[in-house]
Design an enzyme around this catalytic site. Sequence first.
Site, PDB file in Angstrom:
ATOM      1  N   ASN A 159      41.021  49.581  52.812  1.00 21.60           N
ATOM      2  CA  ASN A 159      40.680  48.986  51.517  1.00 21.60           C
ATOM      3  C   ASN A 159      39.567  49.784  50.837  1.00 21.60           C
ATOM      4  O   ASN A 159      38.567  49.237  50.367  1.00 21.60           O
ATOM      5  CB  ASN A 159      40.263  47.524  51.691  1.00 21.60           C
ATOM      6  CG  ASN A 159      40.535  46.694  50.450  1.00 21.60           C
ATOM      7  OD1 ASN A 159      41.031  47.200  49.441  1.00 21.60           O
ATOM      8  ND2 ASN A 159      40.207  45.413  50.501  1.00 21.60           N
ATOM      9  N   HIS A 213      37.314  36.382  47.853  1.00 27.19           N
ATOM     10  CA  HIS A 213      38.571  36.037  48.526  1.00 27.19           C
ATOM     11  C   HIS A 213      38.909  34.551  48.384  1.00 27.19           C
ATOM     12  O   HIS A 213      40.084  34.184  48.411  1.00 27.19           O
ATOM     13  CB  HIS A 213      38.498  36.404  50.019  1.00 27.19           C
ATOM     14  CG  HIS A 213      38.786  37.854  50.282  1.00 27.19           C
ATOM     15  ND1 HIS A 213      37.806  38.812  50.303  1.00 27.19           N
ATOM     16  CD2 HIS A 213      39.957  38.502  50.529  1.00 27.19           C
ATOM     17  CE1 HIS A 213      38.353  39.993  50.562  1.00 27.19           C
ATOM     18  NE2 HIS A 213      39.651  39.831  50.699  1.00 27.19           N
TER      19      HIS A 213
END
Length: 466
Positions: free
Chosen positions: A318, A354
Amino acid sequence: MENASIVNKLSESIGTTEPALKLLFTIFAGYPLALIHRKYVYGKEASLQHLFFILSGFSLGYWNYGRDMYHCVFTTFFTYCTLLLLNGTASAVAVTFIFNLGYLLTGYYFSSTQNYDINWTMPQCILVLRLIAVAFDYYDGQQPIEQLSSENKKVALQKRPSILEMFGHAFFPTSFLVGPQFSMKRYQEFVAGKYSRKGTNLPPDCAEESIRRLCMGVFYLIVFQVLGCFVTDEYLLTEEFGNRNFFKRMLLMGTWGRYTLYKYISCWLLTEGSCILFGLAYNGEDEKGEPKWNGVENIRVDIFENTTEFGEYIQSFNVNTNHWVAQYVYKRLKFLGNRYLSQIAALLFLAVWHGFHSGYYVCFFFEFATMYMERDIKSLVKSNETLTKFFALPQLQTPIQVVLRIYTFVLMGWCLLPFALFDFRSYLQAFANCSYVGVIVFCFWPIIYAPILKLVFKKNKVRKAE
């Protein structure tokens, strides 16, 4: 309805959900869209290119999420209006940051479940970072250039983006739904033809590199499906798994963690390949004068597959999101005067970004704990001559590499348990089935292992004067 039923039947036949399969089709759709752009739109007037990206990206989003796409449209328009009214000021950055993050969290609150949700909040969480970055970059562009870091100089915006640029950047079809992140500056340079083939206005010669990423993405997708046959989320919670011997449980936990990561890696490789085919991923030339196509790279496979410490996972996995957090959160907190506080704040931002599931916060807590432990161990070894010489012995290099590879393989699975299982009861049951190995290794380090080791192996190396 007919198309939806076909996708539904196909998803049931291969054992996945309809939203997941539609998302996968959408990712693959980036390749024909890139070919259309290269043949008919590349090098044309900027407004035509913006409209192509807006319409194609929005259409893909609408096919996946229907009318919920208005959330993405509204937040992009709101951000544009904020920059229009407040210009490149700190107030514009604050409003953009608070509004977009708050809007996303509101969406999580009303739409999230106890499962992995594929709904409008998925592209929205990508868009949040993109819009906040534009506000920061526009702010940086109004500052004296000598005050900017080298990274900020590359992406700073002296001029406010137009409304077509804002929406074209936001809805770019091969990065809108799952990433990767890229700056407004890169988007503007791409549209302006700065990544064209040398001396021409033709699309760059990047098809070979695109196909390579496509093949890698398909390979990881296949491996993801295969490894999923050996251990699933549900199996980690069963009594049968908990009753296996310790070493089998650790092996299965590591395998589960690896295949869980492969789900993301396959998507990133596929989207990177389509971004390369568009020509967006140009990143200068190497020492041989050959073009580099890693400008939107989100996974560094060579590093990821050979990790011997968790820091290498962060370097390789990521990549764009980690770079975003470093540039727009971590480095902006220098005024705190403590790198650990800055790191905690950056990880807390990631957890909040998130969503609300407690598992996200536990996961990023373990990320901090692992990094703290590894830094502590390195410092301990460097400060003690006996340990330095011991770990430098040639005959120990291979065994050390093997042990470290096993360590990262197994314990990455541990760190992912709360992230993937979400619910407190679920990941607590998985922790119990895995003998709380991560708690024993990482949480006991600062209170038990570190004090004992530092007492036994005291500092006995004099630092060289810098």
